[in-house]
Write a protein that holds these residues in place. Structure first.
Motif, PDB file in Angstrom:
ATOM      1  N   ASP A 104     -73.240  27.307 -51.028  1.00 53.27           N
ATOM      2  CA  ASP A 104     -73.257  26.578 -52.285  1.00 53.27           C
ATOM      3  C   ASP A 104     -72.182  25.263 -52.187  1.00 53.27           C
ATOM      4  O   ASP A 104     -72.561  24.311 -52.687  1.00 53.27           O
ATOM      5  N   SER A 105     -71.354  25.314 -51.335  1.00 49.13           N
ATOM      6  CA  SER A 105     -70.336  24.082 -50.776  1.00 49.13           C
ATOM      7  C   SER A 105     -71.317  23.619 -50.110  1.00 49.13           C
ATOM      8  O   SER A 105     -70.698  22.265 -50.117  1.00 49.13           O
ATOM      9  N   HIS A 106     -71.818  23.964 -50.061  1.00 45.73           N
ATOM     10  CA  HIS A 106     -72.925  22.891 -48.347  1.00 45.73           C
ATOM     11  C   HIS A 106     -73.594  22.130 -49.046  1.00 45.73           C
ATOM     12  O   HIS A 106     -73.866  21.484 -48.955  1.00 45.73           O
ATOM     13  N   ARG A 110     -74.248  18.181 -50.396  1.00 44.85           N
ATOM     14  CA  ARG A 110     -75.115  17.208 -49.793  1.00 44.85           C
ATOM     15  C   ARG A 110     -75.383  16.466 -52.188  1.00 44.85           C
ATOM     16  O   ARG A 110     -76.394  15.535 -51.433  1.00 44.85           O
ATOM     17  N   GLU A 111     -74.950  17.201 -52.996  1.00 43.27           N
ATOM     18  CA  GLU A 111     -75.544  16.867 -53.915  1.00 43.27           C
ATOM     19  C   GLU A 111     -74.233  16.155 -54.932  1.00 43.27           C
ATOM     20  O   GLU A 111     -74.833  15.483 -55.660  1.00 43.27           O
ATOM     21  N   LYS A 112     -73.088  15.974 -54.749  1.00 38.26           N
ATOM     22  CA  LYS A 112     -72.096  15.687 -55.482  1.00 38.26           C
ATOM     23  C   LYS A 112     -71.007  15.119 -54.345  1.00 38.26           C
ATOM     24  O   LYS A 112     -71.157  14.502 -53.593  1.00 38.26           O
ATOM     25  N   ALA A 303     -63.846  21.870 -49.636  1.00 42.29           N
ATOM     26  CA  ALA A 303     -64.557  22.486 -48.220  1.00 42.29           C
ATOM     27  C   ALA A 303     -64.210  23.248 -47.510  1.00 42.29           C
ATOM     28  O   ALA A 303     -63.318  22.174 -46.845  1.00 42.29           O
ATOM     29  N   GLY A 304     -64.545  23.711 -47.118  1.00 43.32           N
ATOM     30  CA  GLY A 304     -63.800  24.171 -46.125  1.00 43.32           C
ATOM     31  C   GLY A 304     -64.738  24.222 -44.538  1.00 43.32           C
ATOM     32  O   GLY A 304     -65.757  23.644 -44.785  1.00 43.32           O
ATOM     33  N   ASP A 309     -68.823  23.352 -40.962  1.00 47.48           N
ATOM     34  CA  ASP A 309     -69.963  23.353 -39.732  1.00 47.48           C
ATOM     35  C   ASP A 309     -71.120  23.582 -39.760  1.00 47.48           C
ATOM     36  O   ASP A 309     -72.320  23.222 -39.313  1.00 47.48           O
ATOM     37  N   THR A 310     -71.781  24.221 -41.218  1.00 48.53           N
ATOM     38  CA  THR A 310     -73.803  23.258 -41.006  1.00 48.53           C
ATOM     39  C   THR A 310     -74.042  22.219 -41.975  1.00 48.53           C
ATOM     40  O   THR A 310     -74.884  22.195 -41.556  1.00 48.53           O
ATOM     41  N   LEU A 311     -73.285  22.062 -42.035  1.00 50.28           N
ATOM     42  CA  LEU A 311     -73.417  20.220 -42.646  1.00 50.28           C
ATOM     43  C   LEU A 311     -73.314  19.328 -41.264  1.00 50.28           C
ATOM     44  O   LEU A 311     -74.700  19.394 -41.646  1.00 50.28           O
TER      45      LEU A 311
END
Lengths: 460, 169
Positions: A104-106, A110-112, A303-304, A309-311
């Protein structure tokens, strides 16, 4: 096998958040001051909009060489937002917050817009008549052509081998070079820079270099399509105006609205989205961060490291200690683009003979034996340590980072592969838990970057 | 890479506390105390037990087949599960072995079995919808059924002991 127990999600050995070598004993004590530098950053004389309790100097501390974990100036703010902490780069850092899962944080980023505390990273200033030449000896960057208030990705290199000591961003400020290095390499970098500077001073006593580390200086990354909208709200009218023509790879000093607090705003980041990294004086870090959060309650979330890492992986960016290490050269790492034009011609940096040879055509004895590539993997995600094999089952490389991509809904990985198998579209196999999985070499970044670029090429 | 908790297999610390399957959130101390007196140590093995590696096992009525899954705590901490690797049916397994894996965005975790035997059934629905593991890991989203060939190995904990264990972690 690259398998972790569930509970270790809470511990440092999670893929991608590994606490790196913070325990290396430093041989020489580098010059470190906590004073602010001549970069236009001044201590706030007044701060409005925030309660005075938040202006006090936060209980931040840099990690010690004895292995004591450090805390950034935002530790308490993280805790208040339900942060789950993990040791990272010698600091207790939030891996995620209670309001959003990593996915969700990822997606939120990307959206906000998301706000990341990157205050664990090490912020240096190099000034003096020898600063440029000194840094050009350590890095393959063309700093002579780097304009004022412009930044470049770079690498600190080992002498002779050209292996990467650390990756870094170098910015030319009016009177100094502002250099940000990785937290996980703090001790190693400080020892390296101390040694290099000692050598420089002996050889070039006339070209003095002053080196300072901005200890406890805050650094936050504001990332996402709404980042500019959010940042404008907390800036003085003049700074908000200037932000409109601040492009990717540039920086500017900015004043926080209603205060005298000056921050350094660099446009760029580690997610592939538009965004900023904001360097904030220690005494104002928490207040400015709170101000940002309060000004964009519907758009901005903390965000942590998990989402970070995924971003960054989707954006094809390296994480030192995983995708880069002391044995990797910039050419192998697919970072040849950071090597300046004049540097290719003249060399004069650590490892230049090896690196410039690698840049040559194969017919001229150039090239490398392994290259960093992106991969999409079917079935199970391939993570750090997984082997890449060819049709015949021979090992041709290994994975250095990997995760299921929340945006693409596919497993993405980064790794090193034998030269020749590195072309995108090449089909290979990756061994996860003893089973071979189909994988395809894929161009990076995996998703298109959305930087705010200058409308026309900029005159140098 | 295989960073994983070492299971103290030598020490079979099977405790006598026993509870029926219960709400994962509420400690039912009173009931437990009553039942403690009713079961022998060996019978206690048949009740739902947890490992230090965050799996649970529970015996079927016949006492020969066990169902294995991962705990609520593990599922919660793994985050969004995106992929599950299940063992083959008829596979013979020994206690302490990895019989499959759970992948979430942030990590990969082996599914370890504290009991040896033969896999008789796997929850194939999880392959299609791995995310279901986050919803009901101690119920609908069990992982595998095992026909046992011996006594469980390693430390097994009751719900209460396990809860205390995870709070210490």
């Amino acid at each position: 096998m690259a398998s972790k127990r569930a509970v270790q999600v809470l511990r440092p050995t999670v893929n991608g958040f590994k606490a790196s070598s913070v325990n290396i004993q430093r041989a020489v004590k580098p010059q470190i001051t906590t004073r602010n530098l001549s970069t236009g950053i001044v201590r706030p004389r007044k701060l409005t909009r925030v309660p005075t309790t938040q202006i006090r100097r936060a209980s931040s501390a840099v990690p010690t060489s004895e292995g004591q974990l450090g805390r950034t100036g935002l530790y308490e703010l993280h805790a208040k937002h339900g942060a789950k902490f993990v040791p990272f780069g010698g600091y207790e850092m939030p891996v995620q917050y209670s309001d959003l899962s990593i996915v969700d944080s990822h997606n939120w980023t990307r959206e906000k817009a998301s706000l990341f505390d990157v205050g664990h990273m090490v912020q240096h200033d190099f000034s003096g008549p020898g600063a440029q030449a000194f840094l050009e000896r350590l890095t393959p960057s063309s700093l002579s052509t780097l304009s004022e208030n412009h930044s470049t990705l770079s690498t600190l290199l080992h002498p002779e081998t050209g292996g990467i000591v650390d990756d870094t961003v170098i910015t030319r400020l009016p009177n100094s070079f502002y250099v940000v290095t990785n937290a996980g390499c703090r001790e190693k970098d400080l020892a390296y820079l101390t040694e290099q500077l000692d050598g420089w001073r002996k050889e070039h006593p006339d070209q003095t270099v002053e080196w300072k580390v901005r200890d406890n200086q805050g650094l936050v990354a504001l990332q996402g399509p709404l980042a500019a909208t959010v940042l404008e709200r907390v800036l003085s009218e003049q700074s908000a105006g200037a932000l409109k023509t601040l492009y990717f790879g540039q920086c500017m000093p900015g004043t926080i609205k209603g205060t005298d607090v000056e921050v350094l705003i660099s446009r760029g980041g580690y997610t592939g989205e538009d965004g900023f990294e904001i360097s904030i004086p220690p005494s104002a870090t928490e207040a400015v961060t709170q101000f940002l959060l309060d000004s964009a309650k519907d758009e901005l979330r903390l965000a942590g490291l998990g989402a970070r890492d995924t971003l960054r992986l989707e954006a094809g960016m390296c994480l030192y200690g995983h995708d880069l290490d002391d044995t990797t050269t910039p050419v192998e790492a697919g970072l040849s683009w950071i090597i300046g034009k004049d540097r290719r011609a003249k060399g004069g940096f650590h490892g230049d003979s090896i690196i410039l040879q690698q840049l040559k055509k194969k017919s001229e004895g150039g090239g490398v034996t392994r290259r960093r590539v992106g991969l999409t993997v079917e079935g199970a995600p391939a993570r750090e340590g997984a082997e890449i094999v060819n049709e015949a089952g021979e090992k041709i490389g290994n994975i250095t980072s990997g995760c299921p991509s929340p945006t693409m809904k596919k497993n993405i990985s980064m790794g090193y592969i034998k030269d020749g198998s590195h072309k995108s579209g090449t089909e290979v196999q990756v061994v996860v838990r003893g089973k071979k999985r189909k994988a395809t070499v894929t161009k990076m970044p995996f998703i298109g970057s959305k930087y705010f670029k200058a409308p026309a090429p900029e005159p140098k | 890479m295989a960073a994983r908790f070492s299971v103290a297999r030598a020490a079979r610390q099977l405790t006598s506390s026993a509870t029926r399957r219960q709400s994962p959130f509420v400690c039912q101390f009173q009931r437990q105390q009553v039942q403690q007196r009713l079961f022998t140590v060996s019978a206690a093995v048949r009740e739902k037990k947890y490992t230090e590696d965050h799996e649970w096992i529970e015996a079927a009525a016949d006492g020969k087949t066990f169902t294995l899954g991962i705990s609520e705590y593990a599922a919660h901490n793994l985050g969004d599960v995106v992929y599950i690797e299940l063992p083959q049916v008829d596979l013979e397994i020994s206690a302490g072995e990895a019989i499959g894996a759970v992948e979430s965005v942030k990590s990969a975790s082996d599914i370890l079995t504290p009991i040896g035997g033969t896999i008789t059934e796997v929850n194939s629905a999880l392959e299609e919808k791995p995310g279901n593991l986050n919803k009901d890991p101690e119920g609908e989203s069990w992982i595998a059924k095992i026909a046992i060939s011996g006594e469980p190995e390693g430390k097994l904990m009751s719900k209460e002991e396990y809860t205390a264990f995870t709070e210490d972690a």
